[in-house]
Design an enzyme around this catalytic site. Sequence first.
Site, PDB file in Angstrom:
ATOM      1  N   SER A  71      84.867  45.293  25.098  1.00  0.00           N
ATOM      2  CA  SER A  71      85.981  45.164  24.342  1.00  0.00           C
ATOM      3  C   SER A  71      87.096  45.052  25.436  1.00  0.00           C
ATOM      4  O   SER A  71      87.160  45.486  26.524  1.00  0.00           O
ATOM      5  CB  SER A  71      86.234  46.514  23.567  1.00  0.00           C
ATOM      6  OG  SER A  71      85.386  46.837  22.780  1.00  0.00           O
TER       7      SER A  71
HETATM    8  N1  SAH Z   1      83.096  49.417  22.914  1.00  0.00           N
HETATM    9  C1  SAH Z   1      81.848  48.491  23.376  1.00  0.00           C
HETATM   10  C2  SAH Z   1      81.934  47.383  22.255  1.00  0.00           C
HETATM   11  C3  SAH Z   1      80.759  46.751  22.171  1.00  0.00           C
HETATM   12  S1  SAH Z   1      80.989  45.136  21.162  1.00  0.00           S
HETATM   13  C4  SAH Z   1      82.039  48.049  24.673  1.00  0.00           C
HETATM   14  O1  SAH Z   1      83.228  48.116  25.217  1.00  0.00           O
HETATM   15  O2  SAH Z   1      81.121  47.623  25.257  1.00  0.00           O
HETATM   16  C5  SAH Z   1      80.323  45.884  19.675  1.00  0.00           C
HETATM   17  C6  SAH Z   1      78.995  46.735  19.629  1.00  0.00           C
HETATM   18  O3  SAH Z   1      78.591  46.939  18.456  1.00  0.00           O
HETATM   19  C7  SAH Z   1      78.006  45.496  19.868  1.00  0.00           C
HETATM   20  O4  SAH Z   1      76.925  46.189  21.006  1.00  0.00           O
HETATM   21  C8  SAH Z   1      76.898  45.626  18.933  1.00  0.00           C
HETATM   22  O5  SAH Z   1      75.684  45.370  18.882  1.00  0.00           O
HETATM   23  C9  SAH Z   1      77.312  46.877  18.060  1.00  0.00           C
HETATM   24  N2  SAH Z   1      76.861  46.762  16.631  1.00  0.00           N
HETATM   25  C10 SAH Z   1      77.183  45.786  15.573  1.00  0.00           C
HETATM   26  N3  SAH Z   1      76.577  46.547  14.521  1.00  0.00           N
HETATM   27  C11 SAH Z   1      76.292  47.793  14.698  1.00  0.00           C
HETATM   28  C12 SAH Z   1      75.849  48.654  13.793  1.00  0.00           C
HETATM   29  N4  SAH Z   1      75.465  48.491  12.576  1.00  0.00           N
HETATM   30  N5  SAH Z   1      75.314  49.900  14.236  1.00  0.00           N
HETATM   31  C13 SAH Z   1      75.241  50.029  15.661  1.00  0.00           C
HETATM   32  N6  SAH Z   1      76.038  49.004  16.637  1.00  0.00           N
HETATM   33  C14 SAH Z   1      76.405  47.954  16.065  1.00  0.00           C
END
Ligand code: SAH
Length: 216
Positions: A65
């Site tokens: 993010s």
């Molecule tokens: N705050 C994190 C953001 C990652 S992007 C960072 O800084 O790295 C969002 C993440 O949500 C992705 O890794 C994706 O795989 C995850 N995601 C999407 N749908 C999801 C679900 N139903 N349950 C758990 N994780 C999920």
Amino acid sequence: MAGIGMTSARTRDRLVQRLREQGITSAVVLDRIRNVPRHVFVDEALASRAYEDTALPIGYSQTISQPYIVARMTEALLEGGPLKKVLEVGTGCGYQTAVLAPLVGKIYSVERIEGLYKRAKARLKELDVGNVLLKHGDGIAGWKSQAPFDGIIVAAAPLAVPEALLKQLAKGGRLVVPVGAEGGQQLLRYVRRDQQIERQVLGSVSFVPLLSGLGR
Ligand code: SAH
């Protein structure tokens, strides 16, 4: 941690200054943005860009993010009193987790992609982030056995807020979640009051979609 070049204190200060100018006011949050080494959460080839205020690829079609968004969401989650138990949906690389961890009692974080879950686990261990429990699972269902939570933070956008997350929110608890289809998402904050749930719109955002089921 190396204090030279693109990951130096000056580079980080510049990022913090930028977030301040964009309206982030919480000193504890800005402090975390300054102190968490964002460059260790991305590929070495991207480390020189880690303190730009931008999302970066972390593999599996996902992104770390944008620092502004992490700061904004953390601020919105903290506002309203101390948090003992926090649920995070979408661990990703674990950066948001590391920013939030010392500011709350304990984080329960769920990631649907196994590779990211494993990598985040290793990173957070390296950084000595101890008050975190990670799970490879589908966060749409929340984390029933650990509920209720004082805070819930969702890092991917559903079309509508999953019912389970609202259900697992404790009285006085806050849920910060981006909602909507790509190109038209809004960051929302729900607060559970005595009789009803209050909903606030925090602004337009752009997140990857919240997907159901597990991924590799
Ligand atoms: N705050 C994190 C953001 C990652 S992007 C960072 O800084 O790295 C969002 C993440 O949500 C992705 O890794 C994706 O795989 C995850 N995601 C999407 N749908 C999801 C679900 N139903 N349950 C758990 N994780 C999920």
